[in-house]
Design a protein around this motif. Structure first.
Motif, mmCIF file in Angstrom:
data_model
loop_
_atom_site.group_PDB
_atom_site.id
_atom_site.type_symbol
_atom_site.label_atom_id
_atom_site.label_comp_id
_atom_site.label_asym_id
_atom_site.label_seq_id
_atom_site.Cartn_x
_atom_site.Cartn_y
_atom_site.Cartn_z
ATOM 1 N N LYS A 48 0.489 -1.249 0.251
ATOM 2 C CA LYS A 48 0.718 0.074 0.024
ATOM 3 C C LYS A 48 1.239 1.505 0.094
ATOM 4 C CE LYS A 48 -3.944 -2.547 0.504
ATOM 5 N NZ LYS A 48 -4.564 -2.592 -0.735
ATOM 6 N N THR A 49 0.531 2.482 -0.755
ATOM 7 C CA THR A 49 0.674 3.751 -0.107
ATOM 8 C C THR A 49 -0.062 4.780 0.345
ATOM 9 O OG1 THR A 49 -0.325 4.327 -2.313
ATOM 10 C CG2 THR A 49 1.991 3.556 -2.653
ATOM 11 N N LYS A 128 -0.256 10.062 -6.687
ATOM 12 C CA LYS A 128 -1.210 9.799 -5.986
ATOM 13 C C LYS A 128 -1.773 8.646 -4.936
ATOM 14 C CE LYS A 128 -0.158 5.004 -9.242
ATOM 15 N NZ LYS A 128 0.225 4.522 -10.460
ATOM 16 N N CYS A 129 -2.440 8.161 -3.723
ATOM 17 C CA CYS A 129 -1.338 7.360 -3.410
ATOM 18 C C CYS A 129 -2.986 5.909 -2.714
ATOM 19 C CB CYS A 129 -1.927 7.771 -2.301
ATOM 20 S SG CYS A 129 -2.817 9.182 -1.308
ATOM 21 N N ASP A 130 -2.860 5.045 -1.867
ATOM 22 C CA ASP A 130 -4.102 4.272 -1.518
ATOM 23 C C ASP A 130 -5.471 5.324 -0.509
ATOM 24 O OD1 ASP A 130 -3.733 1.567 -4.201
ATOM 25 O OD2 ASP A 130 -1.664 1.426 -1.951
ATOM 26 N N ALA A 131 -4.544 5.550 0.751
ATOM 27 C CA ALA A 131 -4.755 5.693 1.592
ATOM 28 C C ALA A 131 -4.718 7.413 2.240
ATOM 29 C CB ALA A 131 -4.638 4.930 2.530
ATOM 30 N N ILE A 132 -4.863 8.798 2.326
ATOM 31 C CA ILE A 132 -4.605 9.328 2.851
ATOM 32 C C ILE A 132 -5.351 9.222 4.741
ATOM 33 C CG2 ILE A 132 -4.757 12.027 3.385
ATOM 34 C CD1 ILE A 132 -4.800 12.072 0.406
ATOM 35 N N ILE A 156 -5.338 14.311 -5.887
ATOM 36 C CA ILE A 156 -5.139 13.429 -5.413
ATOM 37 C C ILE A 156 -6.089 11.510 -5.764
ATOM 38 C CG2 ILE A 156 -3.667 11.799 -3.778
ATOM 39 C CD1 ILE A 156 -2.277 14.175 -2.542
ATOM 40 N N PRO A 158 -7.609 9.747 -3.486
ATOM 41 C CA PRO A 158 -7.034 8.243 -3.155
ATOM 42 C C PRO A 158 -8.300 7.071 -3.197
ATOM 43 C CG PRO A 158 -7.442 9.847 -0.901
ATOM 44 C CD PRO A 158 -7.063 10.914 -2.441
ATOM 45 N N ASN A 159 -7.479 6.540 -2.700
ATOM 46 C CA ASN A 159 -8.892 5.109 -2.405
ATOM 47 C C ASN A 159 -10.171 5.054 -1.805
ATOM 48 O OD1 ASN A 159 -8.035 4.210 -4.959
ATOM 49 N ND2 ASN A 159 -6.832 2.507 -4.324
ATOM 50 N N PHE A 161 -10.206 7.551 1.935
ATOM 51 C CA PHE A 161 -9.196 8.834 2.813
ATOM 52 C C PHE A 161 -9.660 8.437 4.718
ATOM 53 C CE2 PHE A 161 -10.864 13.598 5.092
ATOM 54 C CZ PHE A 161 -9.098 13.463 5.494
#
Length: 220
Positions: A48-49, A128-132, A156, A158-159, A161
């Protein structure tokens, strides 16, 4: 599993001592949040990112990386990043400083298990990222800083938040700005259970079920 909350004993921070480890007072709630993220982020067998706004002492990143492999970005002010870097070094966590790298997205996309320590404006560069995550922090910011982060979260996309803020604010500017995200569904909206806090935090003045409201937004 309490072992999830174990951290190496650093700087003689107050907490429960277990052999060479400690459980810090905030670790109970951070462990709860880490498990919530683990539940909603999707397949944790995949790297994950994650971008965290406001890193505290870095303990949440340490706990989360016990649950899943991640490239983890902590966004915070330089004074706090110095403390986080010291703590992560003592934890034995691999990390890099923002001024040591040429391209933050190259590291984010590397699938390397590393923590990037970056200043606030670095959020403008994240693609981009998977979660913030923004745990227990955005409600403390001035309005221009809140605008900066909210607009970047929307950019961004994210998938996931995940945020929390004081429930005692009674509809302040933070709650209004975080109410709606186009293209997202509100998967969780609840008061953080009091069991996520150490017992000595519970009192008539502080430590009720209405301290913090947590929300998880999932991209549709």
């Amino acid at each position: 599993d309490l072992e999830l909350l174990y951290s190496p004993d650093v700087c003689n921070i107050y907490g429960k001592k277990i052999d060479d480890n400690s459980i810090y007072p905030t670790s109970y709630r951070l462990g709860y949040y880490a498990n919530q993220l683990n539940k909603y982020i999707g397949d944790t067998n995949e790297h994950k990112t994650i971008v965290e706004i406001g890193g505290g002492f870095g303990t949440l990143s340490y706990i989360i990386n016990k649950l899943m492999s991640s490239t983890y970005v902590i966004i915070d002010i330089p004074q706090t990043l110095i403390n986080i870097g010291y703590v992560l070094h003592k934890y034995g966590v691999k990390f890099v400083l923002y001024n040591e790298i040429d391209d933050i997205n190259k590291i984010i996309n590397s699938k390397d298990k590393v923590v990037i320590l970056a200043p606030p404006l670095a959020i403008n560069e994240v693609e981009k990222c998977d979660a913030i995550l923004a745990m227990d922090c955005i409600s403390e910011f001035p309005v221009p800083a809140i605008d900066l982060y909210v607009e970047n979260i929307k950019r961004i996309k994210p998938n996931l938040f995940y945020t929390d803020y004081t429930n005692l604010a009674n509809g302040n500017h933070v709650e209004r700005k975080l109410n709606n995200f186009d293209g997202y569904e509100l998967a969780l909206d609840q008061l953080t259970p009091i069991t996520a806090y150490m017992s000595h935090y519970i009192s008539n003045d502080y430590g009720k079920d209405d301290i913090m409201r947590e929300r998880i937004y999932i991209k549709k």
